[in-house]
Enzyme design. Structure first.
Site, PDB file in Angstrom:
ATOM      1  N   GLY A 505       5.441  24.254  -1.934  1.00 11.33           N
ATOM      2  CA  GLY A 505       6.793  23.805  -1.646  1.00 11.33           C
ATOM      3  C   GLY A 505       7.818  24.917  -1.790  1.00 11.33           C
ATOM      4  O   GLY A 505       8.884  24.871  -1.193  1.00 11.33           O
ATOM      5  N   GLY A 507       7.134  28.325  -1.413  1.00  7.14           N
ATOM      6  CA  GLY A 507       6.785  29.572  -0.752  1.00  7.14           C
ATOM      7  C   GLY A 507       5.290  29.795  -0.714  1.00  7.14           C
ATOM      8  O   GLY A 507       4.518  29.032  -1.305  1.00  7.14           O
ATOM      9  N   LYS A 522       2.864  33.943  -6.308  1.00  5.15           N
ATOM     10  CA  LYS A 522       3.681  33.003  -5.550  1.00  5.15           C
ATOM     11  C   LYS A 522       4.958  33.723  -5.160  1.00  5.15           C
ATOM     12  O   LYS A 522       5.730  34.164  -6.010  1.00  5.15           O
ATOM     13  CB  LYS A 522       3.980  31.787  -6.426  1.00  5.15           C
ATOM     14  CG  LYS A 522       4.868  30.793  -5.741  1.00  5.15           C
ATOM     15  CD  LYS A 522       4.634  29.417  -6.288  1.00  5.15           C
ATOM     16  CE  LYS A 522       4.643  28.424  -5.163  1.00  5.15           C
ATOM     17  NZ  LYS A 522       3.857  27.275  -5.392  1.00  5.15           N
ATOM     18  N   ASP A 619       6.785  17.108  -8.164  1.00  2.00           N
ATOM     19  CA  ASP A 619       5.975  17.281  -6.956  1.00  2.00           C
ATOM     20  C   ASP A 619       4.499  17.312  -7.318  1.00  2.00           C
ATOM     21  O   ASP A 619       3.754  18.195  -6.914  1.00  2.00           O
ATOM     22  CB  ASP A 619       6.388  18.571  -6.233  1.00  2.00           C
ATOM     23  CG  ASP A 619       5.856  18.597  -4.801  1.00  2.00           C
ATOM     24  OD1 ASP A 619       5.425  17.531  -4.306  1.00  2.00           O
ATOM     25  OD2 ASP A 619       5.863  19.674  -4.192  1.00  2.00           O
TER      26      ASP A 619
END
Ligand SMILES: *[C@@H]1O[C@H](CO)[C@@H](O)[C@H](O)[C@H]1NC(C)=O
Ligand SMILES: *[C@@H]1O[C@H](CO)[C@@H](O)[C@H](O)[C@H]1NC(C)=O
Ligand SMILES: *[C@@H]1O[C@H](CO)[C@@H](O)[C@H](O)[C@H]1NC(C)=O
Ligand SMILES: *[C@@H]1O[C@H](CO)[C@@H](O)[C@H](O)[C@H]1NC(C)=O
Ligand SMILES: *[C@@H]1O[C@H](CO)[C@@H](O)[C@H](O)[C@H]1NC(C)=O
Length: 811
Positions: A505, A507, A522, A619
């Site tokens: 979400g 990258g 990340k 998430d």
């Protein structure tokens, strides 16, 4: 006469045959009798409340001698003789032997598996099971003379009438120890004690360290036990005498059944049997919340569950380590803002509404008045505080503390403590001091402001990267490795497509190798409006979150507009790649799936309740669960939502926080988010793990339900097991699977208040306790959905999928 004789004969014959051919029940054992597993023998208490016999726990085949409630169908074992030494077959026999009257458990070769060590010997020993559940060995002629009793050697259950505590003469301590798990009653790592050191308080220990303390006994309850209050069901108390210190409770109506257990998760639970529903109801649990966890806020820190952060220094105290405190690390606690000066004569300041501090190193005198108490404390420079010992009838007695005060929380109504302070802290002096501080502070603010303006000016003149060219500077305060962009680029082969692991979400994620170690990098999308310092602070916070079930942050990279997070690399990548792959999913047998569910639950519980930040993930989904080489699940992307979520309504609206199929109704419809929304996503995940199917994209030809609806319908029809992934061999785990589905459904309840919190989830997954009935899940028949569904009814192909998404469009 004849008739009597013959009936006697038949009675004898009857007794003999029942003894010989079927289960043999008896109410005493003497030295001539044997209690045999082979014959299914049981020893029954005189009114038939308890039974003692052989049993196998859960799905285990091992045999144990235990005591259970005779009238409860679902065997509830309250004591086990040989918990650490199971018999592996049904050849066991329990005997009372002479001389002395030792109870022995023997195996097929008459080797001793377990023995009750008697302190004295009895002339004609006799073993009986009392209606309290206590197995006692006495002299047959003197039933008061107990030479051994099971209440002195409890398992994981503390029963009414038992004395939890210490015999100060013999040094023998009675405490309870958790099981290893449901199938394995061997000693686990959690114990519950009445700890007499200093002044008595009950404690839950995890190995040698303390997990929870009730706070000192105050004549009415324990200082920190808000839920242990006078009630109609049982009485309780602490007895302190020269010879013994113990905690006990007794039922007011002895027809009721109550027991207290300690679970392998470190939770003490009081259970009450409901005759009405024929199951055990949880009456209370300890600890209750994260403020209950021992020493959460450090010395002189006070925990308040209603504030964020929960920890604050007591008034007139300040953080010992400002930086740590600012970053949510409260372990260093607080110190007096004005040091004590015993020679000058100190004073005491009153603090009310608190749980009294840990009394492990306290001193007390029950007959002193509060005034005498104060004088005694004042006389000794190392005495830091005093309080009334007993508040059951006014305030009397004296409790003194030496050294730092720890484990304080705000509580209602709470107690009062008088803490030693420097004389200058008294009101008048305090005011002068405050004025002084205010003046100094205004000065500092003005100075700071001018420095800031100057800094801003110079900053504009220099390019951004210049300030970051000295990573060593930032190193110190970060305690987290900072990597150069060039290092990251080299490690990932220039962020090559071949090394791309996926796109989260926030990258893309790249695999890399850094100093021989595999890493995952990340690369955060350049959308955050956050400043460098803000970002650093957040990363430090994330780095502080450490738990076996969270992915570990190894470092970060901040250079120019680039922000990167470096994580440990997980060999088995993410759960979705295995769970939803027809071939790979076969490697996930039930124990593995259950471990994954449990691990996620624990990681989430840590984020919600135990970590010092209280993070909502926002998430949670299968692709955010990574699996290490041992298939241990690690939650990833935690803390990021917190970092970036704040900008949701900001410039960048392209980023969706949360994922279709995992969003709770209140978030999807009203944008409201709480820990309970994470619980919802967790519930979806549980049902996905069990079924091997995605909630989003789930279609069933003859149902118009999503996975949740499907699971609920099966549950209602008591066909839950049909939900289980067809490649899973489940016959050996029926109850665990049913329970997991049940818990999954509870987590996806439409109403947030009906969803359990994560600590309860962990508990529910790992215990036999009764679960509340699940109602229909969110996104199933809620009013919003019905409305949406009908408005879309022209679209005949509207699978549930479409329904969910149409709902999400309503945002
Ligand atoms: C075990 O003890 C019982 C009773 O004393 C005896 O009858 C039996 O033969 C013994 N068994 C073995 C294998 O020694
Ligand atoms: C009985 O005493 C022996 C020897 O002191 C000891 O090894 C054993 O663990 C004790 N058994 C129990 C059940 O306490
Ligand atoms: C005690 O509890 C039992 C079982 O609930 C009930 O039937 C009985 O009436 C109670 N006795 C008293 C004195 O309240
Ligand atoms: C406790 O206090 C009483 C009253 O002040 C005193 O007589 C007694 O000696 C004290 N006991 C101890 C052990 O200090
Ligand atoms: C103060 O109290 C501590 C702890 O009880 C004790 O060890 C010490 O001797 C006391 N000091 C004086 C001066 O009474």
């Amino acid at each position: 006469m004849n008739m009597i004789r013959s009936s006697r004969f038949y009675l004898c014959l009857f007794l003999f045959t029942t003894w010989f051919f079927s289960a043999h029940t008896t109410d005493t054992i003497d030295t001539s009798q044997i209690l045999s597993d082979n014959r299914d023998d049981t020893l029954i208490s005189s009114s038939g409340v308890f039974a003692l016999g052989f049993f196998s726990p859960g799905s285990s085949k091992n045999r144990y001698v235990g005591i259970w409630y005779n009238n409860i169908k679902d065997k509830t074992v309250v004591w086990i003789a040989n918990r650490d030494h199971p018999l592996t077959d049904r050849s066991g026999t329990l005997r009372l032997i002479e001389p002395g009257g030792r109870l022995l458990l023997l195996n097929a070769t008459n080797a001793t598996i377990w023995a009750a060590n008697v302190s004295r010997s009895a002339h004609t020993p006799l073993a009986r099971l009392l209606d309290s559940g206590n197995l006692v060995v006495t002299d047959a002629n003197d039933e008061k003379n107990i030479i051994w009793e099971s209440f002195d050697y409890p398992t994981d259950t503390f029963l009414p009438g038992m004395k939890l505590g210490k015999n100060l003469v013999t040094g023998h301590e009675v405490f309870i120890t958790s099981k290893t798990n449901n199938d394995e009653p061997a000693m686990g790592g959690i114990t519950y004690h009445c700890d007499p050191s200093g002044y008595p308080q009950n404690v839950i220990k995890e190995g040698a360290s303390f997990r929870y303390k009730t706070g000192p006994w105050n004549g009415v309850t324990f200082s920190g036990s808000h839920n242990l209050v006078k009630n109609d069901i049982f009485t309780y108390g602490v007895v302190i005498s020269e010879n013994e210190v113990y905690y006990h409770y007794e039922l007011i109506n002895t027809s009721l059944y109550m027991r207290f257990t300690v679970s392998e998760d470190g939770v003490g639970q009081r259970w009450l049997w409901s005759y009405h529903t024929q199951n055990w109801k949880l009456y209370l649990t300890i600890p209750i919340d994260s403020c209950d966890i021992y020493q959460t806020c450090g010395a002189y820190g006070s925990c308040n569950i209603k504030t964020t952060p929960a920890c604050a220094c007591l008034s007139k105290f300040q953080p010992r380590d400002d930086r740590g405190w600012g970053n949510g690390d409260f372990s260093n606690g607080c110190i007096r803002r004005t040091p004590l000066n015993c020679q000058d004569g100190d004073v005491f300041i009153k603090y009310s509404g608190i749980k009294l501090p840990d009394t492990e190193r306290s001193w007390y005198n029950a007959s002193m008045s509060l005034q005498e108490c104060k004088v005694t404390c004042l006389k000794n420079c190392s005495c830091t505080a005093y309080a009334a010992l007993d508040i059951s009838n006014g305030e009397h007695g004296c409790l003194l503390w030496f050294g730092e005060l720890v484990d304080i929380r705000e509580i209602s109504p709470g107690q009062t403590i008088y803490i030693r302070m420097a004389k200058s802290e008294l009101e008048s002096g305090g005011r002068k001091r405050e004025i002084l501080i205010l003046t100094v502070m205004i000065g500092i603010v003005l100075l700071g402001l001018s420095l800031f303006l100057f800094y801003q000016k110079t900053k504009k003149m220099k390019p951004e990267t210049d300030r970051l060219r000295h990573p060593d500077e930032t190193h110190e305060e970060l305690e987290l490795p900072m990597f150069e962009l060039s290092t990251m680029s080299k490690a990932t082969d220039g962020f090559s497509v071949n090394n791309k692991l996926g796109e989260g979400g926030f990258g893309p994620v790249f695999k890399g190798v850094l100093e021989g170690q595999e890493i995952a990098v990340k690369r955060l999308s350049r959308t955050s409006l956050q400043g460098v310092d803000e970002f650093k602070n957040e990363v430090i916070c994330i780095a502080k979150l450490q738990h076996r079930n969270l992915v570990k942050l190894l470092g970060c990279c901040i250079q120019g507009q680039e922000r990167m997070l470096v994580y440990e690399y997980m060999t088995n990548k993410s759960l979705d790649l295995i769970l939803f792959d027809q071939v790979k999913k076969t490697t996930l047998d039930w124990p593995r799936r259950f471990n994954i569910i449990n691990g996620i639950a624990r990681g989430l519980m840590y984020l919600h309740h135990d970590s010092r930040l209280r993070v909502i993930h926002r998430d949670l989904k299968a692709s955010n669960i990574l699996l290490d080489s041992d298939m241990i699940p690690k939650i990833s992307d935690f803390g990021l939502a917190r970092t970036f979520g704040g900008n949701e309504t900001g410039a960048d609206t392209s980023r969706v926080v949360g994922t279709y199929g995992y969003m709770s109704p209140e978030y999807a419809v009203e944008g409201m988010f709480s820990v309970k929304s994470d619980v919802f996503s967790f519930g979806v995940l549980v049902l996905e793990i069990i079924s091997g199917k995605r909630n989003r994209g789930f279609t069933l030809v003859d149902h118009r339900h999503n996975l949740l609806g499907h699971a609920w319908i099966l549950y209602k029809e008591e066909r839950s097991l049909e939900l289980v992934d067809s490649c899973v061999e489940y016959s050996r785990y029926l109850s665990q699977i049913e329970r997991s589905i049940h818990v999954g459904l509870l987590c996806v309840q439409e109403q947030t208040e009906e969803r359990p919190n994560m600590s309860s989830v962990v508990l529910m997954l790992n215990n036999d306790g009764v679960l509340p009935q699940a109602k229909h899940p969110g996104f199933f028949t809620g009013r919003d959905i019905i409305r949406k569904e009908t408005s879309h009814s022209s679209n005949t192909a509207s699978s549930v999928n479409a329904m969910t998404i149409s709902l999400l469009e309503a945002r």
